[in-house]
Design a protein around this motif. Structure first.
Motif, short mmCIF file in Angstrom:
data_model
loop_
_atom_site.label_atom_id
_atom_site.label_comp_id
_atom_site.label_asym_id
_atom_site.label_seq_id
_atom_site.Cartn_x
_atom_site.Cartn_y
_atom_site.Cartn_z
N SER A 182 -19.66 43.21 -25.83
CA SER A 182 -19.02 44.52 -26.02
C SER A 182 -18.56 44.76 -27.46
N PRO A 183 -19.44 44.63 -28.45
CA PRO A 183 -19.02 44.83 -29.84
C PRO A 183 -18.78 46.30 -30.16
N PRO A 190 -16.77 46.51 -42.73
CA PRO A 190 -17.79 45.67 -42.09
C PRO A 190 -17.14 44.68 -41.12
N GLU A 191 -16.51 45.23 -40.08
CA GLU A 191 -15.81 44.43 -39.09
C GLU A 191 -16.18 44.91 -37.69
N VAL A 192 -15.98 44.05 -36.72
CA VAL A 192 -16.33 44.36 -35.33
C VAL A 192 -15.22 43.86 -34.41
N VAL A 193 -14.77 44.73 -33.51
CA VAL A 193 -13.92 44.30 -32.40
C VAL A 193 -14.84 43.94 -31.25
N LEU A 194 -14.65 42.76 -30.66
CA LEU A 194 -15.49 42.34 -29.55
C LEU A 194 -14.66 41.66 -28.49
N LEU A 206 -11.27 40.26 -33.58
CA LEU A 206 -11.78 40.96 -34.74
C LEU A 206 -12.60 39.98 -35.56
N VAL A 207 -13.88 40.32 -35.81
CA VAL A 207 -14.77 39.43 -36.56
C VAL A 207 -15.46 40.24 -37.65
N GLY A 208 -16.08 39.54 -38.59
CA GLY A 208 -16.81 40.19 -39.65
C GLY A 208 -17.48 39.17 -40.54
N PRO A 209 -18.45 39.59 -41.37
CA PRO A 209 -19.17 38.63 -42.21
C PRO A 209 -18.31 38.03 -43.31
N GLU A 210 -17.16 38.67 -43.62
CA GLU A 210 -16.33 38.19 -44.73
C GLU A 210 -14.92 37.85 -44.27
N LEU A 261 -5.08 46.87 -34.97
CA LEU A 261 -5.78 45.82 -35.69
C LEU A 261 -4.90 45.10 -36.70
N ASP A 262 -3.94 45.80 -37.29
CA ASP A 262 -3.15 45.22 -38.37
C ASP A 262 -1.92 44.47 -37.88
#
Length: 304
Positions: A182-183, A190-194, A206-210, A261-262
């Motif tokens: 469920s991303p 460039p972030e994703v809640v999953l 919360l994930v992301g490439p950086e 998110l914060d």
């Protein structure tokens, strides 16, 4: 603490809330922004499965697109200002999401993801795709992808979470955990809640490439109980600040939650499903069914 309904909610009849005469014009591309009568008309549509901005996916009785497997005769329609649907002639789909004014992303029954232009041309984006979601920034898209792409899904197949920049055509694998699902891409980042079970209990992350993965809900919990935050079972929408989201969950009765998110965590707002942004501020949601269907408002004062 849950907000008291007498302070948080204003119960509205079908059409008692119209468009404000001084409200700015609605962006036709942007998130589905509604008044009460429009939302009530849409909620009463039979066999409605997915709503995204000005698009709706409608499935016949007996279809089960929520499992995103097998075949389906679901079709895509546009939503007008009165909440009425007009078929686009796009069928055999599992998903449809608005990418921009000129394009929509369609997930097909063979698990393909295609970008369809208004002029009728089509471009293949990826294969082996489940549950794609488009961000409100017009560029980021996230989906579940089979590690070995195919035209069908078998339970237990290895999957990964992909984030795609549709403008720069750059892609990242932001999770290789097959249990993640469920991303939902975050606007402007460039972030994703999953949804993940990496801590044991299904929670939002919360994930992301950086960035390092960050658990947002149910931190320290091993089972549902006090402090437990459920998962969305329907719409998940971002508020204008792009750092808060409102989603609907259904663990017996539909209810609306606010995700931060914060300051990781979520807050219960009250009953409802199909949350949508309201013209002029606030969020609308639907309670009840049939003749008992009503629209409620979560005023801007109870939101960030």
């Amino acid at each position: 603490m849950p907000l008291r309904l007498s302070h948080a909610l204003l119960v509205l009849g079908f059409g008692t809330l119209g468009c404000s005469t001084d409200a700015p014009p609605e962006d036709p591309w942007g998130p589905f922004v509604s008044d009460a009568s429009r939302l009530a008309a849409l909620a009463a549509t039979p066999d409605l499965d997915i709503v995204h901005r000005d698009l709706a996916v409608v499935c016949p009785p007996g279809a089960n697109p929520s499992h995103r497997v097998g075949t389906s005769t679901c079709s895509v329609s546009t939503i007008d200002d009165q909440g009425q649907l007009t078929p686009l002639g796009v069928e055999q789909v599992l998903f449809a999401q608005r990418l921009d004014l000129e394009h929509i992303l369609v997930g097909t029954t063979d698990l393909g993801l295609r970008r369809l232009a208004n002029d009728g041309t089509s471009h293949a984006v990826a294969q082996g795709v489940l549950d794609p979601r488009v961000a409100d920034d017009r560029r980021h898209v996230a989906w579940v992808e089979l590690v070995e792409p195919g035209t069908g899904y078998e339970m237990g197949a290895a999957t990964q979470i992909v984030l795609w920049d549709a403008i720069d055509d750059e892609r990242w694998v932001v999770s290789d955990e097959s249990s993640d699902s469920s991303p939902i891409p975050v606007p402007e980042q460039p972030e994703v809640v999953l949804v993940s079970r990496r801590s044991g209990l299904a929670s939002y992350w919360l994930v992301g490439p950086e960035r390092e993965p960050l658990q947002l809900t149910n931190v320290g919990l091993e089972r549902p109980g006090e402090g437990f935050v459920p998962l969305h079972a329907g719409e998940f929408i971002w508020l204008p600040d792009g750092r808060h989201a409102v989603f609907s969950a259904d663990y017996g009765e539909p209810e609306v939650w606010l995700l931060d998110l914060d300051d990781p965590g979520a807050r219960w707002l009250g009953p409802g499903r199909m949350p949508t942004l309201r013209r002029g501020g606030g969020v609308l949601a639907v309670v009840g069914q049939g003749d008992a269907l009503e629209v409620v408002e979560y005023e801007a004062e109870v939101l960030p």
